[in-house]
Each structure stands twice: as structure tokens, then as C-alpha cells.
Write an enzyme that holds these catalytic residues in place. Structure first.
Site, short mmCIF file in Angstrom:
data_model
loop_
_atom_site.label_atom_id
_atom_site.label_comp_id
_atom_site.label_asym_id
_atom_site.label_seq_id
_atom_site.Cartn_x
_atom_site.Cartn_y
_atom_site.Cartn_z
N GLY A 130 0.83 -1.21 0.00
CA GLY A 130 0.00 0.00 0.00
C GLY A 130 0.86 1.25 0.00
O GLY A 130 1.06 1.87 1.05
N TYR A 131 1.39 1.61 -1.15
CA TYR A 131 2.22 2.81 -1.29
C TYR A 131 1.44 3.89 -2.07
O TYR A 131 1.11 4.94 -1.54
CB TYR A 131 3.51 2.50 -2.05
CG TYR A 131 4.66 1.94 -1.23
CD1 TYR A 131 4.46 1.17 -0.10
CD2 TYR A 131 5.97 2.17 -1.63
CE1 TYR A 131 5.52 0.66 0.61
CE2 TYR A 131 7.05 1.66 -0.92
CZ TYR A 131 6.83 0.91 0.21
OH TYR A 131 7.89 0.41 0.89
N SER A 132 1.15 3.59 -3.36
CA SER A 132 0.60 4.63 -4.26
C SER A 132 -0.79 5.09 -3.82
O SER A 132 -1.59 4.31 -3.30
CB SER A 132 0.49 4.08 -5.68
OG SER A 132 1.71 3.55 -6.09
N SER A 164 -1.62 -4.09 -6.20
CA SER A 164 -1.64 -5.43 -6.80
C SER A 164 -1.99 -6.46 -5.73
O SER A 164 -1.49 -6.38 -4.61
CB SER A 164 -0.27 -5.79 -7.38
OG SER A 164 0.23 -4.77 -8.18
N GLU A 247 12.29 -4.35 -4.04
CA GLU A 247 11.33 -4.45 -5.15
C GLU A 247 12.05 -4.28 -6.49
O GLU A 247 11.84 -5.04 -7.43
CB GLU A 247 10.24 -3.39 -5.01
CG GLU A 247 9.23 -3.42 -6.16
CD GLU A 247 8.05 -2.47 -5.97
OE1 GLU A 247 8.11 -1.62 -5.07
OE2 GLU A 247 7.07 -2.60 -6.72
#
Ligand SMILES: Cc1cc2nc3c(=O)[nH]c(=O)nc-3n(C[C@H](O)[C@H](O)[C@H](O)COP(=O)(O)OP(=O)(O)OC[C@H]3O[C@@H](n4cnc5c(N)ncnc54)[C@H](O)[C@@H]3O)c2cc1C
Length: 338
Positions: A130-132, A164, A247
Site C-alpha cells: 500500500g504505497y501509491s 496489486s 522491489e
């Protein structure tokens, strides 16, 4: 560069080949359903990762004390190559194994490592990132999902996007803003959020491929225990960058690219165009680029970058190259002093 394998490397390759021949069902070869996030295939995908882990072929580079094999880059590459060669399906718990696990090993408390690492390996718990956010992609540090500390827990409100596997995930490693007054990089924290918490809504986003691997994730007064904070309060940016480093390493791996190359080669053969001159040329070009990427990933790349940087010193030591040119021009060629 000497890429010849030691007897131990050869033994690893043989062991994995034998294991794959006995354990990879023909029906699962070249099965990419995990990448498409098909929910009905999840139990089989989890079973595959567990089996691979129990045989000692998952998280090869993690230290042994956390369930890895303490492997070097070459050993990891051998395993990747053999899995590709056999057409083995990808790992359903890839984000956990490649991104969260190494981050927790670096930043997690002993309790977090004990609690979260084992189910990452066995795929009993699937993770998403949960970044963007809608207005925070490239400029990630501008993220606005808010987490307010209230006693022994945080209360989270906001939205993530492009997440994703959120529709399959049990947990999310998530960046939240804990200090809105601080400069943007300094007010962020890194939380581990249970995707079954009350107040979380996951909405799939359908891509042009027709599948829905991405999601929007909404948080409405979601309670997260303070014990799920990784790294210090407001120090999530450093932790986030560790995850990003892992990543990028994962995305740069040539395993997936090799798999795609093999698929394109098979397609050309099936269509009877593999011997066409122009097609052969393009396939050869692709194969060369994929092989170059694979070799670069071997880490013996470290030797080349060392040599490259070291040789820069050779144009300085014993008099710089400019000085040598002056000497040649003045003394050898009799030119006037510059
Ligand atoms: C396959 C895939 C999987 C993903 N999975 C996840 C996930 O699981 N979790 C998650 O949090 N996110 C995920 N993302 C989101 C991804 O991290 C973002 O898409 C990415 O960071 C870019 O952000 P954006 O889409 O908002 O584009 P923007 O930031 O809006 O950028 C748009 C364009 O502007 C350019 N640009 C922006 N700023 C600058 C600048 N300062 N200088 C030069 N050019 C600039 C960018 O390069 C880009 O071309 C995924 C994305 C993809 C494609």
C-alpha cells in the site's frame, strides 16, 4: 569473467532438476494464473509455494535463522534458471518473500519477525503493497493516508490505488502519514495492516488485459495495533526505501523475462515462422538481451563495476593522462609548452 560452476553449484542444479521432475505436475507447467490473480487458483498456488519452500527452494537468500538458505547470488540464479527451464509457476507470495521479508529482517522487532516471517515463506499469508495513492505515485512522499495514534493503536483513514493482489491479500505493508506538520518525507510511518480489519474496502480495477490484478483500497477508521509499526514513528520513509530497493531488485530479475522469451520462441515454432530470417533475427536479438540481463544479475557484475571504478584510477596514477599528453607533445613532438 569466470562463470563456471563449482561442484556444489552443480549439485544444487541436479538436486533441483530431480526434485522438479518428481514434483512439478505437467498440468502446472507454464501456468501463469498466479500473475493474473485468479482467485480460484489460489489454493493450488499456495500449495505449490509451500512444497517448494519445504524442499528448500524459496527465499534462498534469506539468512538461515529466518528460514532461508543463506544462499549467494549464483545459487539463487541457478534456482531461478531451473524453475524457468521447467516452466514452474511463479510464487503467489512473491511480495512477501521478495519485499516484506527482507525489510522485516532489516527493520522488524524480534516479535514482528517471529510473527510474520514464517507464514510469508509457506504462503499461509499473502501480502500486498500500500504505497501509491491517487495523487501520490512518483511523488510518493506526498501521500495523504492519515494514521492518528490513539493509545495502543493507530486509526487509519484514506485511500490507496494500484494495489496489486489486494483482493487476495491477508496483509498490507502500508505507508501512512503520522505527522502532517513535518516536512513530507519526515512525517511518514510504515504499518502492517490486517486486510480483514473493519473499515477496509477493496475495489478491483479492470485492466486492458481484461483481468483485475490492481485494486483501490479504502480505509475508514481502521484500527491498527501500535505493535504493527515497523521502524520508528515518523521514520517510515527509510523503511519504505528498503522495501523499494528489494522491489527493484526483484523487478530487475531476468527469470520472468527468460520465461517470456521461451514463450515467444515456442509461439514462433508453433506458427511455423521460427525459420523466417527476419523473425530469427529478432528472436536472436531478444535472446542476447535477456542473456545479458541474466549475466548482469549474477553479481559477478560486482567484479566488473569494481574493475571499472578501479581502472579510473589508472588514468590518474603515475601522472594523469592529461599530463602524459603534455609530456608527449612537449618532449616527444617538440611542441611549445601549454
Ligand atoms: C504493474 C504495476 C503494479 C503496481 N503495483 C503497485 C502496488 O502493488 N502497490 C502500489 O502502491 N503501487 C503499485 N503500482 C503503482 C506504481 O508504483 C505507480 O504507478 C508509479 O509509482 C507511478 O505513479 P503514477 O502512476 O501515479 O504516475 P505519475 O506519478 O502521475 O507519473 C506520470 C508520468 O509522469 C512522469 N513524472 C512524474 N513526475 C516526474 C518528475 N518529477 N520528473 C520526470 N517525470 C515525472 C512519470 O515518469 C510518468 O511517466 C503499480 C504499477 C504498475 C504499473
Amino acid at each position: 569473467m569466470d562463470l563456471s560452476l563449482t561442484p556444489a553449484h552443480e549439485a544444487l542444479r541436479r538436486r533441483l532438476r530431480t526434485w522438479l521432475a518428481a514434483n512439478l505436475p505437467r498440468s502446472r507447467r507454464d501456468d501463469r494464473s498466479v500473475e493474473y490473480g485468479e482467485p480460484e487458483r489460489i489454493p493450488a498456488a499456495k500449495a505449490w509455494q509451500r512444497k517448494l519452500y519445504e524442499a528448500g527452494f524459496v527465499a534462498m537468500r534469506w539468512p538461515r535463522e529466518y528460514g532461508g538458505q543463506g544462499a549467494d547470488v549464483l545459487e539463487q540464479t541457478i534456482v531461478d534458471d531451473e524453475l524457468v527451464r521447467a516452466g514452474a509457476p511463479g510464487l503467489i507470495g512473491l511480495l512477501g518473500v521478495e519485499m516484506l521479508g527482507p525489510t522485516l529482517i532489516e527493520w522488524g522487532t524480534p516479535e514482528q519477525k517471529r510473527r510474520f516471517l514464517p507464514p510469508v515463506l509457506t504462503a499461509d499469508e499473502i501480502w500486498c503493497q500500500g504505497y501509491s495513492e491517487p495523487d501520490s505515485g512518483s511523488d510518493l512522499a506526498s501521500l495523504r493516508t492519515r494514521a492518528e495514534l490513539d493509545g495502543d493503536h493507530f486509526v487509519v483513514n484514506g485511500q490507496k490505488v494500484w494495489t496489486s493482489y489486494a483482493h487476495l491479500a491477508d496483509w498490507m505493508f502500508c505507508l501512512v502519514r503520522t505527522d502532517p506538520e513535518a516536512p513530507k518525507h519526515a512525517g511518514i510511518s510504515y504499518l502492517l495492516i490486517d486486510m480483514r480489519s473493519a473499515g477496509i474496502t477493496v475495489r478491483p480495477l479492470v485492466q486492458m488485459t481484461g483481468d483485475a490484478g490492481f485494486n483501490e483500497v479504502f480505509f475508514e477508521d481502521v484500527h491498527v495495533p501500535r505493535a504493527n509499526l515497523v521502524g520508528g514513528l515518523h521514520q517510515g520513509w527509510q523503511v519504505a526505501n528498503s522495501t523499494l530497493r528489494h522491489e527493484r531488485n526483484m523487478l530487475g530479475s531476468s527469470a520472468r523475462t527468460q520465461q517470456l522469451l521461451h514463450a515467444v520462441q515456442r509461439l514462433a515454432r508453433r506458427r511455423g515462422i521460427a525459420d523466417d530470417g527476419a523473425i530469427r533475427q529478432r528472436l536472436a536479438n531478444l535472446a542476447i538481451r535477456v542473456e545479458a540481463m541474466r549475466l548482469q544479475g549474477l553479481g559477478t557484475g560486482g567484479l566488473w563495476s569494481f574493475e571499472l571504478m578501479f581502472t579510473l584510477g589508472m588514468i590518474i596514477g603515475g601522472g594523469t593522462s592529461q599530463i602524459q599528453k603534455n609530456i608527449i607533445s612537449e618532449r616527444g613532438l617538440g611542441m611549445p609548452r601549454g
